[in-house]
Design a protein around this motif. Structure first.
Motif, PDB file in Angstrom:
ATOM      1  N   ARG A 123      -6.781   9.815   4.693  1.00  9.76           N
ATOM      2  CA  ARG A 123      -6.094  11.109   4.819  1.00  9.76           C
ATOM      3  C   ARG A 123      -6.465  11.798   6.123  1.00  9.76           C
ATOM      4  NH1 ARG A 123      -7.302  11.869  -0.804  1.00  9.76           N
ATOM      5  NH2 ARG A 123      -9.074  13.182  -0.231  1.00  9.76           N
ATOM      6  N   ARG A 124      -7.721  11.674   6.515  1.00  9.99           N
ATOM      7  CA  ARG A 124      -8.177  12.315   7.745  1.00  9.99           C
ATOM      8  C   ARG A 124      -7.745  11.542   8.988  1.00  9.99           C
ATOM      9  NH1 ARG A 124     -11.471  17.161   7.952  1.00  9.99           N
ATOM     10  NH2 ARG A 124     -11.856  17.685   5.768  1.00  9.99           N
ATOM     11  N   ALA A 125      -7.894  10.225   8.950  1.00  8.45           N
ATOM     12  CA  ALA A 125      -7.674   9.421  10.151  1.00  8.45           C
ATOM     13  C   ALA A 125      -6.200   9.188  10.449  1.00  8.45           C
ATOM     14  CB  ALA A 125      -8.391   8.078  10.013  1.00  8.45           C
ATOM     15  N   PHE A 129       0.397   7.858   7.832  1.00  8.52           N
ATOM     16  CA  PHE A 129       0.392   6.659   6.991  1.00  8.52           C
ATOM     17  C   PHE A 129       0.039   7.024   5.551  1.00  8.52           C
ATOM     18  CE2 PHE A 129      -1.824   2.610   5.622  1.00  8.52           C
ATOM     19  CZ  PHE A 129      -0.643   1.918   5.388  1.00  8.52           C
ATOM     20  N   TRP A 130      -0.880   7.977   5.396  1.00 10.23           N
ATOM     21  CA  TRP A 130      -1.223   8.430   4.050  1.00 10.23           C
ATOM     22  C   TRP A 130       0.010   9.004   3.345  1.00 10.23           C
ATOM     23  CZ3 TRP A 130      -4.590   8.075   0.287  1.00 10.23           C
ATOM     24  CH2 TRP A 130      -4.561   9.018  -0.736  1.00 10.23           C
ATOM     25  N   GLY A 131       0.807   9.782   4.078  1.00 10.21           N
ATOM     26  CA  GLY A 131       2.027  10.319   3.506  1.00 10.21           C
ATOM     27  C   GLY A 131       3.012   9.226   3.132  1.00 10.21           C
ATOM     28  N   PHE A 132       3.076   8.187   3.955  1.00  8.04           N
ATOM     29  CA  PHE A 132       3.951   7.040   3.666  1.00  8.04           C
ATOM     30  C   PHE A 132       3.545   6.383   2.351  1.00  8.04           C
ATOM     31  CE2 PHE A 132       4.558   2.439   3.880  1.00  8.04           C
ATOM     32  CZ  PHE A 132       5.917   2.331   4.150  1.00  8.04           C
ATOM     33  N   LEU A 133       2.240   6.170   2.164  1.00  4.41           N
ATOM     34  CA  LEU A 133       1.760   5.549   0.930  1.00  4.41           C
ATOM     35  C   LEU A 133       1.989   6.460  -0.272  1.00  4.41           C
ATOM     36  CD1 LEU A 133      -1.634   4.032   2.174  1.00  4.41           C
ATOM     37  CD2 LEU A 133       0.479   2.791   1.688  1.00  4.41           C
ATOM     38  N   ALA A 134       1.705   7.747  -0.090  1.00  5.78           N
ATOM     39  CA  ALA A 134       1.852   8.687  -1.197  1.00  5.78           C
ATOM     40  C   ALA A 134       3.303   8.778  -1.655  1.00  5.78           C
ATOM     41  CB  ALA A 134       1.332  10.062  -0.778  1.00  5.78           C
ATOM     42  N   ALA A 135       4.243   8.742  -0.707  1.00  8.81           N
ATOM     43  CA  ALA A 135       5.660   8.839  -1.054  1.00  8.81           C
ATOM     44  C   ALA A 135       6.127   7.643  -1.869  1.00  8.81           C
ATOM     45  CB  ALA A 135       6.499   8.969   0.219  1.00  8.81           C
ATOM     46  N   ARG A 136       5.401   6.541  -1.773  1.00  4.74           N
ATOM     47  CA  ARG A 136       5.776   5.321  -2.488  1.00  4.74           C
ATOM     48  C   ARG A 136       4.846   5.032  -3.665  1.00  4.74           C
ATOM     49  NH1 ARG A 136       7.407   5.700   2.307  1.00  4.74           N
ATOM     50  NH2 ARG A 136       9.294   4.658   3.088  1.00  4.74           N
ATOM     51  N   HIS A 139      -0.758   5.484  -3.074  1.00  2.00           N
ATOM     52  CA  HIS A 139      -1.933   6.171  -2.549  1.00  2.00           C
ATOM     53  C   HIS A 139      -3.183   5.928  -3.389  1.00  2.00           C
ATOM     54  CE1 HIS A 139       0.090   8.727  -5.425  1.00  2.00           C
ATOM     55  NE2 HIS A 139      -1.005   9.433  -5.592  1.00  2.00           N
ATOM     56  N   ASP A 140      -3.059   5.217  -4.519  1.00  2.00           N
ATOM     57  CA  ASP A 140      -4.264   4.831  -5.249  1.00  2.00           C
ATOM     58  C   ASP A 140      -5.014   3.711  -4.532  1.00  2.00           C
ATOM     59  OD1 ASP A 140      -2.544   2.710  -5.688  1.00  2.00           O
ATOM     60  OD2 ASP A 140      -2.318   3.093  -7.836  1.00  2.00           O
ATOM     61  N   LEU A 141      -4.326   3.043  -3.590  1.00  2.00           N
ATOM     62  CA  LEU A 141      -4.924   1.997  -2.743  1.00  2.00           C
ATOM     63  C   LEU A 141      -5.460   0.814  -3.544  1.00  2.00           C
ATOM     64  CD1 LEU A 141      -6.900   4.173  -0.147  1.00  2.00           C
ATOM     65  CD2 LEU A 141      -4.523   3.418  -0.057  1.00  2.00           C
ATOM     66  N   LEU A 142      -4.884   0.559  -4.707  1.00  2.00           N
ATOM     67  CA  LEU A 142      -5.377  -0.547  -5.523  1.00  2.00           C
ATOM     68  C   LEU A 142      -5.198  -1.898  -4.844  1.00  2.00           C
ATOM     69  CD1 LEU A 142      -4.291   0.498  -9.126  1.00  2.00           C
ATOM     70  CD2 LEU A 142      -6.535   0.682  -8.049  1.00  2.00           C
ATOM     71  N   PHE A 143      -4.300  -1.970  -3.868  1.00  2.00           N
ATOM     72  CA  PHE A 143      -4.139  -3.221  -3.128  1.00  2.00           C
ATOM     73  C   PHE A 143      -5.361  -3.529  -2.269  1.00  2.00           C
ATOM     74  CE2 PHE A 143      -2.266   0.231  -0.671  1.00  2.00           C
ATOM     75  CZ  PHE A 143      -2.817   0.059   0.590  1.00  2.00           C
ATOM     76  N   CYS A 144      -6.265  -2.560  -2.143  1.00  2.00           N
ATOM     77  CA  CYS A 144      -7.500  -2.761  -1.374  1.00  2.00           C
ATOM     78  C   CYS A 144      -8.665  -3.214  -2.250  1.00  2.00           C
ATOM     79  CB  CYS A 144      -7.895  -1.471  -0.659  1.00  2.00           C
ATOM     80  SG  CYS A 144      -6.675  -0.854   0.510  1.00  2.00           S
ATOM     81  N   TYR A 145      -8.404  -3.461  -3.525  1.00  2.00           N
ATOM     82  CA  TYR A 145      -9.492  -3.777  -4.468  1.00  2.00           C
ATOM     83  C   TYR A 145     -10.357  -4.924  -3.962  1.00  2.00           C
ATOM     84  CZ  TYR A 145     -11.819  -5.380  -8.733  1.00  2.00           C
ATOM     85  OH  TYR A 145     -12.762  -5.787  -9.646  1.00  2.00           O
TER      86      TYR A 145
END
Length: 205
Positions: A123-125, A129-136, A139-145
């Motif tokens: 969100r800070r950096a 891109f954070w807004g792009f993820l949140a709109a879809r 934003h839970d970022l589970l793909f980064c598990y």
């Protein structure tokens, strides 16, 4: 996770625990980095697979509250391949797990903390891109598990992963104390109203 072990149980119970832990470890060992020459070849009598099996089983029995969890073999394999010494790899693995153990514990509190840190940093950096993820709804970022659990080890070819892990593992203490309020983030988010982000008053390096 879920494989329990105990060193204070009766002999029959200890033997049963050893069998359960050994079976769980073996299931992962025979699938870990088998495309690399160090771990390639027939399973039967393979000295490096046997060393990885012994390393992980010993760790699980010596740390019964954590025991063995899927993914630990991916963390231990690079250590064994580079050091080519089971005892030294075991000591390094134990030291490394002092920092990584919370991510493998049941309940997922360690990983939840890592996800929270990653979301805050993103969100800070890169607010766009954070807004792009949140709109879809991503934003839970589970793909980064897997990235967070194994520190990107599976996301690169083995030799490239060694470079990534060397930088990561040599840059961090084995068990850093958790900051009282999470990860400190200094300065305004990029793209925030008012122009460029403010410079931090203290260095984070």
């Amino acid at each position: 996770c879920g494989v329990t072990s105990s060193t204070s149980s009766p002999p029959a119970s200890r033997a049963r625990s050893l069998a359960l832990v050994g079976a769980a470890v073996r299931k992962d060992v025979v699938r870990t980095d088998r495309g690399h020459p160090y771990f390639g070849g027939p399973e039967e009598g393979h000295p490096h697979l046997a060393a990885l099996q012994a390393l992980l089983t010993t760790f699980a029995l010596g740390h019964p509250r954590l025991s063995y969890c899927q993914g630990m073999s991916d963390v231990a394999a690079p250590l064994l391949a580079v050091l080519d010494d089971e005892a030294q790899a075991f000591l390094c693995f134990c030291s490394l797990m002092r920092r990584l153990a919370p991510r493998f514990r049941p309940g997922g509190r360690g990983l939840s903390r890592a996800f929270a840190h990653l979301r805050r940093l993103l969100r800070r950096a890169d607010p766009q891109f954070w807004g792009f993820l949140a709109a879809r709804g991503a934003h839970d970022l589970l793909f980064c598990y897997r990235w967070l659990l194994l520190e990107l080890k599976r996301e690169f070819a083995f030799e490239d992963a060694l470079r990534v892990l060397e930088i990561t593992w040599s840059s961090l203490p084995p068990a850093p104390p958790p900051p009282p309020g999470g990860v400190p983030l200094l300065g305004a988010p990029l793209g925030a109203r008012g122009g460029a982000p403010k410079s931090p008053s203290t260095s984070t390096r």
